[in-house]
Design an enzyme around this catalytic site. Sequence first.
Site, PDB file in Angstrom:
ATOM      1  N   TYR A 438       0.970  -1.256  -0.016  1.00  8.34           N
ATOM      2  CA  TYR A 438       0.017   0.119   0.111  1.00  8.34           C
ATOM      3  C   TYR A 438       0.843   1.535   0.057  1.00  8.34           C
ATOM      4  O   TYR A 438       2.152   1.218   0.239  1.00  8.34           O
ATOM      5  CB  TYR A 438      -1.001  -0.116   1.115  1.00  8.34           C
ATOM      6  CG  TYR A 438      -0.939  -0.023   2.429  1.00  8.34           C
ATOM      7  CD1 TYR A 438       0.311  -0.066   3.147  1.00  8.34           C
ATOM      8  CD2 TYR A 438      -1.742  -0.425   3.457  1.00  8.34           C
ATOM      9  CE1 TYR A 438       0.562   0.039   4.464  1.00  8.34           C
ATOM     10  CE2 TYR A 438      -1.737  -0.653   4.889  1.00  8.34           C
ATOM     11  CZ  TYR A 438      -0.431  -0.093   5.206  1.00  8.34           C
ATOM     12  OH  TYR A 438      -0.133  -0.323   6.703  1.00  8.34           O
ATOM     13  N   GLU A 439       0.182   2.518  -0.231  1.00 15.10           N
ATOM     14  CA  GLU A 439       0.746   3.689  -0.659  1.00 15.10           C
ATOM     15  C   GLU A 439       1.858   3.525  -1.600  1.00 15.10           C
ATOM     16  O   GLU A 439       3.051   4.191  -1.615  1.00 15.10           O
ATOM     17  CB  GLU A 439       1.649   4.119   0.863  1.00 15.10           C
ATOM     18  CG  GLU A 439       0.775   4.365   2.097  1.00 15.10           C
ATOM     19  CD  GLU A 439      -0.436   5.193   1.967  1.00 15.10           C
ATOM     20  OE1 GLU A 439      -0.371   6.103   1.102  1.00 15.10           O
ATOM     21  OE2 GLU A 439      -1.282   5.111   2.665  1.00 15.10           O
ATOM     22  N   GLY A 440       1.216   2.985  -2.701  1.00 14.88           N
ATOM     23  CA  GLY A 440       2.323   2.917  -3.523  1.00 14.88           C
ATOM     24  C   GLY A 440       3.155   1.461  -3.606  1.00 14.88           C
ATOM     25  O   GLY A 440       4.005   1.408  -2.641  1.00 14.88           O
TER      26      GLY A 440
END
Lengths: 593, 593
Positions: A438-440
């Site tokens: 997550y978050e890229g």
Amino acid sequence: MPNYKAPLRDMQFVYDELLASENINQLPGMEEFTPETIHAVLDEASKICEELLFPLNRTGDEEGCHFDQGEVTVPKGFYEAYQEYKEAGWPTLMASTEFGGQGFPHTFYMLFGEMLCSSNLSFAMYPELTYGACNAISRFGSDEIKQKFMPKMVAGEWSGTMCLTEPHCGTDLAQIRTYAENGSDGHYSITGSKIFISAGEHKLTENIVHLVLARAPDAPEGIKGISLFLVPKFKINDDGSVGDNNSVSCGSIEHKMGIKASSTCTMNFDGATGYLIGTLHKGMEAMFEMMNSARLGVGLQGVGLAEISYQNAVEYANERLQGRALTGAKFPDKAADPIIVHPDVRRMLLTMRAYTEGARAMGGWIATYHDKDLKSSGQEKIDAEEMVALMTPIIKAFFTDIGFEVTNIGMQVFGGHGFIRENGMEQYARDARITQIYEGTNGIQALDLVGRKLPRRMGRLLRHFFHPIQNYIDQKLEEPNLKTLASPLDKAFGRLQRATGFIAQQSMKNPDEAGAAASDYLRLFGLVSMGYIWLRMAEIATQQLADGEDPFYQAKLDTATFYMERLLPQNSTLFANIMSGSKTMMSFKASSF
Amino acid sequence: MPNYKAPLRDMQFVYDELLASENINQLPGMEEFTPETIHAVLDEASKICEELLFPLNRTGDEEGCHFDQGEVTVPKGFYEAYQEYKEAGWPTLMASTEFGGQGFPHTFYMLFGEMLCSSNLSFAMYPELTYGACNAISRFGSDEIKQKFMPKMVAGEWSGTMCLTEPHCGTDLAQIRTYAENGSDGHYSITGSKIFISAGEHKLTENIVHLVLARAPDAPEGIKGISLFLVPKFKINDDGSVGDNNSVSCGSIEHKMGIKASSTCTMNFDGATGYLIGTLHKGMEAMFEMMNSARLGVGLQGVGLAEISYQNAVEYANERLQGRALTGAKFPDKAADPIIVHPDVRRMLLTMRAYTEGARAMGGWIATYHDKDLKSSGQEKIDAEEMVALMTPIIKAFFTDIGFEVTNIGMQVFGGHGFIRENGMEQYARDARITQIYEGTNGIQALDLVGRKLPRRMGRLLRHFFHPIQNYIDQKLEEPNLKTLASPLDKAFGRLQRATGFIAQQSMKNPDEAGAAASDYLRLFGLVSMGYIWLRMAEIATQQLADGEDPFYQAKLDTATFYMERLLPQNSTLFANIMSGSKTMMSFKASSF
């Protein structure tokens, strides 16, 4: 059952000794954050983490969140713990003083946040997301919006979210379909569906403030037509109190591999009232603001999980009696020797330790630039901002990869008992797994590094890293005590420089070359950076040991040696991978996979 | 939801082309196992795997096993599937023809077993454990025991288990406390508790045959006083039918990270009737017989999970539209390009592919020695047995490490969707995790390799590997088409040889040196072995491509190239780690961890 003790001694070492020269508390507004203050607060924080949050970690994982007709129930004890956490003022620590916050430095947060993540990652996500949302609102929101929302959010009365992802687009936000229409009174009306929204719905707080990416009327196509809107779950009355429902609803929650006590929601906006944050069609800028601090935050999730796994692996390795040392019984009076006598077990434990302490120190180091970026001015500010920009994808991806590796090693130390849920070790690995995504995803972080950060300002960002580190290594190569540690680092650093040149050159001809090298390059960068910070720690330890024996500094020096001998050597493989280029992978026919 | 198609084309390639020169069907009793027969059976097997077992994999994971008052309930559909599997005769495939088995070669089982593990690992464990128990009974059991138990077990009417571990001892079986007393009529009476017993209790079969390690009266201390006993769940009447309860009970089942549909039981033996298998006090010998075939079996679990994860990652990468290729849009008519256009995604997919196909081929190669060991005689048999002994820990540990790596890469390709249980990808990683632990942790495999297999017969086992492979590489270095692939392999092979010499020499002085090097050495050995098999596959592909283009052989050659460029380079890091020795890790104070 696992145990947790906040690693206060090592945290003090990082803040007081390793980072003393950064003079964080000489930055404007940071004067009160002396080592003494920081110690006192970390000490208090350790109690709430060990005694309030940690005991809810396993039960939260077993129970998970539940969804029923739009309502989300968090696991037992989470509501009460959140109230206690809030009432003790913990949510206010990091927020700026303007809205009731205490303005603690980011360098402190790397330590405090680590404790939260060690003790209960799922719980930590609720306040962490609020903190990220506050950052974006305080930077890009209008005064009216700030006055209306910030005090409540800073106090933890209301929480925040980031609503980016839609079913058909995660990485590629250009495809966003959620749209805004002009409302009657200067507001917007927001419609669309978002998925994977952490803390999207729950009853821990009185209101939930969603920051939503959407297309405004007449928006340009693609990524340049995205705006950011603040959409509260409940409307706010003129007196600031919480009012009616705002056509925001939770459609379902996800069933996940880990972080089960964190609600991951599908959020539906059905003509909900929203307020523009920042400039129309320039939502990505505000989004990146949120995202960048979120990425550093995710990096420290990796450190937190690595730490708790390490602690429990050590305890188990000291207690589990199994077989005898290869060189003969070490505890002949016991039924068997503890498994910590075995070199392979020590290899595992030292790998965990070297990564965990290395990441704590490296995270703290980068956080000092974050503080300088926010608090200093002129060239110092610019330089600091550039250093943070360069290192953010590395902190996010390298630390979370490490977090997953370390938590898996921790399971392995436990043998079959590591696979049993009651023993807690497997939860750390499952929880750590999402941090790589997550978050890229970590692949996206690598592309950010090679595609955006390396070329930015003609490679200027790199100079903040390369020049001082080259100088430092050169000095240490001349010091007899540190030469054996500096020498392999010098070699690895040389490879990082050559790999950088190779990528810069090749990718001008063919951008796929940067893509093919990206993940290995990011890891190489992370390894060398961590090697640098280990050399600095070894220097301090060597100085201290000159005054006499001390187990803490001896362990520090030995762990640095282990890092150089056993972890840094990955650099040769990574270098070979980078140099092999993109040809084989790009010529492979898509239909042949 | 994930899909599964058995990789029949590649399996045929392994059996018919790669391993044709091993002439398995010229071994005595193996004449009927021509490629045609094998194809036909694999084809049938693929149907039962794809259509019967695979659809129960996700539901089995969600539902898990349940325990209530000594009884274990397997997930819905498992009972019916097992009956169908049994009635179609699948359990008989591998058993010797003496008791109703079909005597298929092990080389076939590497392919068939892989399919079972791809489609439903938890299900596959029930028949696999029976098969392991049959091996031990048929080799070490008395004629009476064999007549009584083997026909029912071969037919899958009764199942089997291995009862080794106790709460205080897993690896160190010398500490076993379960004991046998002489019964009244020449039987033994077995008392004790065993944990982590896979398939220990369930109602899939009419009876469950436990093979239990225990101490007989007057047993010598330690590992030399362990005997193996057969203890059925229900006693057997004189007419061979199932009789009364035999004081064997299941105390509980474990809650685990994965393989949730496989029951993992605590088994209590309370004066249960048991029959000695093999020689008194020599139970470890029989146990190792079971264990060695179980270790090869666990290795292929890694391959099976890697394959299913790979297939679904490829499908997702072809379908998921997100962003544009770095070199410009490849599908301008679509909203975005499929993510398979990205080098980093291709790097992930090719890593998965190269490991999976490499392991399938390497596993098949080693299985031919297994068949020769069982079916040939004289020196050929001795040589084959030694080759299997050498490679067993490598197959077990390297393949399961690969299985976990590949299934995690598969999740990563899916991004956030990989973390969601419904999409199935995270289950493969959770299921794969145990394979690195059970049947001897991978650290134990590494110690077996350096501590037992290398020194055995003065290093003779190694010669079976080193000499032919050196010759083969030398030849290929002379062939223009294969030189670029052979050359990095030659270098890696040289490092493996040097590392072997280093360990042999150092460990004579200090056994901790072998322990410190063990895990890295095993990986290096595995990598080089897989490199060898990739070179052989590349040779076949090159020959076939000389006759004209063919996507299958082109992909084979390209994957071999990828292996040499991107995976084999790990050898430099592993070599450096091995050569760094044990000093740092052994001098670290236990109290400083």
